[in-house]
Design a protein around this motif. Structure first.
Motif, PDB file in Angstrom:
ATOM      1  N   LEU A 130      36.741  49.634  24.436  1.00  0.00           N
ATOM      2  CA  LEU A 130      36.689  48.402  23.645  1.00  0.00           C
ATOM      3  C   LEU A 130      35.418  48.275  22.793  1.00  0.00           C
ATOM      4  O   LEU A 130      35.343  47.388  21.948  1.00  0.00           O
ATOM      5  CB  LEU A 130      36.768  47.185  24.571  1.00  0.00           C
ATOM      6  N   ILE A 131      34.439  49.116  23.007  1.00  0.00           N
ATOM      7  CA  ILE A 131      33.157  48.963  22.312  1.00  0.00           C
ATOM      8  C   ILE A 131      33.309  48.906  20.787  1.00  0.00           C
ATOM      9  O   ILE A 131      32.757  48.001  20.163  1.00  0.00           O
ATOM     10  CB  ILE A 131      32.141  50.038  22.763  1.00  0.00           C
ATOM     11  N   PRO A 132      34.064  49.813  20.162  1.00  0.00           N
ATOM     12  CA  PRO A 132      34.199  49.695  18.699  1.00  0.00           C
ATOM     13  C   PRO A 132      34.815  48.358  18.269  1.00  0.00           C
ATOM     14  O   PRO A 132      34.375  47.748  17.290  1.00  0.00           O
ATOM     15  CB  PRO A 132      35.112  50.870  18.319  1.00  0.00           C
ATOM     16  N   LEU A 133      35.789  47.894  19.011  1.00  0.00           N
ATOM     17  CA  LEU A 133      36.414  46.604  18.707  1.00  0.00           C
ATOM     18  C   LEU A 133      35.414  45.465  18.882  1.00  0.00           C
ATOM     19  O   LEU A 133      35.299  44.593  18.025  1.00  0.00           O
ATOM     20  CB  LEU A 133      37.623  46.377  19.615  1.00  0.00           C
ATOM     21  N   LYS A 143      45.742  40.173  26.621  1.00  0.00           N
ATOM     22  CA  LYS A 143      45.688  39.894  28.056  1.00  0.00           C
ATOM     23  C   LYS A 143      44.315  40.254  28.630  1.00  0.00           C
ATOM     24  O   LYS A 143      43.783  39.557  29.474  1.00  0.00           O
ATOM     25  CB  LYS A 143      46.777  40.685  28.783  1.00  0.00           C
ATOM     26  N   TYR A 144      43.738  41.322  28.125  1.00  0.00           N
ATOM     27  CA  TYR A 144      42.475  41.801  28.675  1.00  0.00           C
ATOM     28  C   TYR A 144      41.254  41.077  28.137  1.00  0.00           C
ATOM     29  O   TYR A 144      40.276  40.904  28.845  1.00  0.00           O
ATOM     30  CB  TYR A 144      42.322  43.300  28.397  1.00  0.00           C
ATOM     31  N   ILE A 145      41.277  40.681  26.867  1.00  0.00           N
ATOM     32  CA  ILE A 145      40.073  40.111  26.266  1.00  0.00           C
ATOM     33  C   ILE A 145      40.275  38.707  25.731  1.00  0.00           C
ATOM     34  O   ILE A 145      39.365  38.132  25.144  1.00  0.00           O
ATOM     35  CB  ILE A 145      39.514  41.005  25.138  1.00  0.00           C
ATOM     36  N   GLY A 146      41.466  38.140  25.939  1.00  0.00           N
ATOM     37  CA  GLY A 146      41.743  36.799  25.441  1.00  0.00           C
ATOM     38  C   GLY A 146      40.924  35.746  26.173  1.00  0.00           C
ATOM     39  O   GLY A 146      40.394  35.973  27.258  1.00  0.00           O
ATOM     40  N   GLY A 147      40.817  34.607  25.561  1.00  0.00           N
ATOM     41  CA  GLY A 147      40.056  33.521  26.159  1.00  0.00           C
ATOM     42  C   GLY A 147      38.716  33.348  25.465  1.00  0.00           C
ATOM     43  O   GLY A 147      38.326  34.133  24.602  1.00  0.00           O
ATOM     44  N   LYS A 148      38.035  32.334  25.869  1.00  0.00           N
ATOM     45  CA  LYS A 148      36.794  31.943  25.197  1.00  0.00           C
ATOM     46  C   LYS A 148      35.614  32.862  25.505  1.00  0.00           C
ATOM     47  O   LYS A 148      34.754  33.073  24.660  1.00  0.00           O
ATOM     48  CB  LYS A 148      36.464  30.505  25.607  1.00  0.00           C
ATOM     49  N   TRP A 149      35.564  33.438  26.707  1.00  0.00           N
ATOM     50  CA  TRP A 149      34.332  34.092  27.135  1.00  0.00           C
ATOM     51  C   TRP A 149      34.415  35.592  27.369  1.00  0.00           C
ATOM     52  O   TRP A 149      33.384  36.260  27.430  1.00  0.00           O
ATOM     53  CB  TRP A 149      33.816  33.430  28.415  1.00  0.00           C
ATOM     54  N   LYS A 150      35.598  36.159  27.524  1.00  0.00           N
ATOM     55  CA  LYS A 150      35.681  37.573  27.910  1.00  0.00           C
ATOM     56  C   LYS A 150      35.018  38.503  26.901  1.00  0.00           C
ATOM     57  O   LYS A 150      34.271  39.404  27.283  1.00  0.00           O
ATOM     58  CB  LYS A 150      37.125  37.982  28.165  1.00  0.00           C
ATOM     59  N   ALA A 151      35.273  38.303  25.621  1.00  0.00           N
ATOM     60  CA  ALA A 151      34.647  39.178  24.612  1.00  0.00           C
ATOM     61  C   ALA A 151      33.127  39.032  24.635  1.00  0.00           C
ATOM     62  O   ALA A 151      32.401  40.021  24.488  1.00  0.00           O
ATOM     63  CB  ALA A 151      35.206  38.877  23.227  1.00  0.00           C
ATOM     64  N   VAL A 152      32.653  37.815  24.845  1.00  0.00           N
ATOM     65  CA  VAL A 152      31.200  37.569  24.915  1.00  0.00           C
ATOM     66  C   VAL A 152      30.605  38.331  26.097  1.00  0.00           C
ATOM     67  O   VAL A 152      29.575  39.016  25.959  1.00  0.00           O
ATOM     68  CB  VAL A 152      30.908  36.057  25.051  1.00  0.00           C
ATOM     69  N   ILE A 153      31.251  38.241  27.232  1.00  0.00           N
ATOM     70  CA  ILE A 153      30.767  38.941  28.427  1.00  0.00           C
ATOM     71  C   ILE A 153      30.798  40.448  28.205  1.00  0.00           C
ATOM     72  O   ILE A 153      29.825  41.157  28.493  1.00  0.00           O
ATOM     73  CB  ILE A 153      31.596  38.546  29.664  1.00  0.00           C
ATOM     74  N   LEU A 154      31.901  40.941  27.673  1.00  0.00           N
ATOM     75  CA  LEU A 154      32.048  42.380  27.475  1.00  0.00           C
ATOM     76  C   LEU A 154      31.002  42.939  26.518  1.00  0.00           C
ATOM     77  O   LEU A 154      30.456  44.017  26.760  1.00  0.00           O
ATOM     78  CB  LEU A 154      33.454  42.703  26.971  1.00  0.00           C
ATOM     79  N   ILE A 155      30.704  42.219  25.453  1.00  0.00           N
ATOM     80  CA  ILE A 155      29.711  42.746  24.509  1.00  0.00           C
ATOM     81  C   ILE A 155      28.322  42.800  25.146  1.00  0.00           C
ATOM     82  O   ILE A 155      27.533  43.697  24.867  1.00  0.00           O
ATOM     83  CB  ILE A 155      29.707  41.971  23.174  1.00  0.00           C
ATOM     84  N   HIS A 156      28.042  41.888  26.046  1.00  0.00           N
ATOM     85  CA  HIS A 156      26.762  41.930  26.758  1.00  0.00           C
ATOM     86  C   HIS A 156      26.727  43.055  27.781  1.00  0.00           C
ATOM     87  O   HIS A 156      25.646  43.498  28.187  1.00  0.00           O
ATOM     88  CB  HIS A 156      26.466  40.590  27.433  1.00  0.00           C
ATOM     89  N   LEU A 157      27.900  43.524  28.189  1.00  0.00           N
ATOM     90  CA  LEU A 157      27.958  44.593  29.184  1.00  0.00           C
ATOM     91  C   LEU A 157      28.069  45.977  28.565  1.00  0.00           C
ATOM     92  O   LEU A 157      28.345  46.948  29.275  1.00  0.00           O
ATOM     93  CB  LEU A 157      29.122  44.349  30.157  1.00  0.00           C
ATOM     94  N   ILE A 158      27.848  46.091  27.255  1.00  0.00           N
ATOM     95  CA  ILE A 158      27.814  47.422  26.655  1.00  0.00           C
ATOM     96  C   ILE A 158      26.733  48.242  27.360  1.00  0.00           C
ATOM     97  O   ILE A 158      26.880  49.435  27.561  1.00  0.00           O
ATOM     98  CB  ILE A 158      27.608  47.347  25.127  1.00  0.00           C
ATOM     99  N   GLU A 159      25.678  47.570  27.775  1.00  0.00           N
ATOM    100  CA  GLU A 159      24.670  48.189  28.639  1.00  0.00           C
ATOM    101  C   GLU A 159      24.760  47.535  30.010  1.00  0.00           C
ATOM    102  O   GLU A 159      24.992  46.332  30.121  1.00  0.00           O
ATOM    103  CB  GLU A 159      23.276  47.977  28.064  1.00  0.00           C
TER     104      GLU A 159
END
Length: 99
Positions: free
Chosen positions: A74-77, A2-18
């Motif tokens: 979520l960072i390790p994932l 629910k939190y990271i599903g979809g095409k773009w959420k994981a991409v956005i989140l990994i860019h927001l590590i910083e």
């Protein structure tokens, strides 16, 4: 999911590590339309994964996005998914070269 599903959420989140300004994020996620990026950021904020900060002390307004403490779990994932993607891309490239 629910939190990271979809095409773009994981991409956005990994860019927001910083922490990033909106325009920095926009450049790094160039394949995402501006509308989709905005919608996904709103969903991630509503889910408590991303914090949005508006700086009103200067014109023009500046907006920062960063992971919340919950989002940072979520960072390790995210790093594992990115590593898997790099390995898969390298393997796929190797397979295509041998064909």
């Amino acid at each position: 999911m629910k939190y990271i599903g979809g095409k773009w959420k994981a991409v956005i989140l990994i860019h927001l590590i910083e922490k990033k300004r909106y325009n920095e994020l926009r450049k790094e996620c160039a394949l995402i339309t501006e509308r989709m990026l905005s919608l996904q950021l709103k969903e991630l904020e509503a889910d408590g994964l991303v914090k949005r900060t508006v700086h009103t002390d200067k014109a023009p307004l500046k907006v920062d996005y960063e992971l919340t403490p919950f989002g940072k779990t979520l960072i390790p994932l995210l790093e594992s998914i990115a590593e898997w993607g790099r390995e898969t891309a390298a393997r796929t490239e190797h397979i295509q070269q041998t064909l």
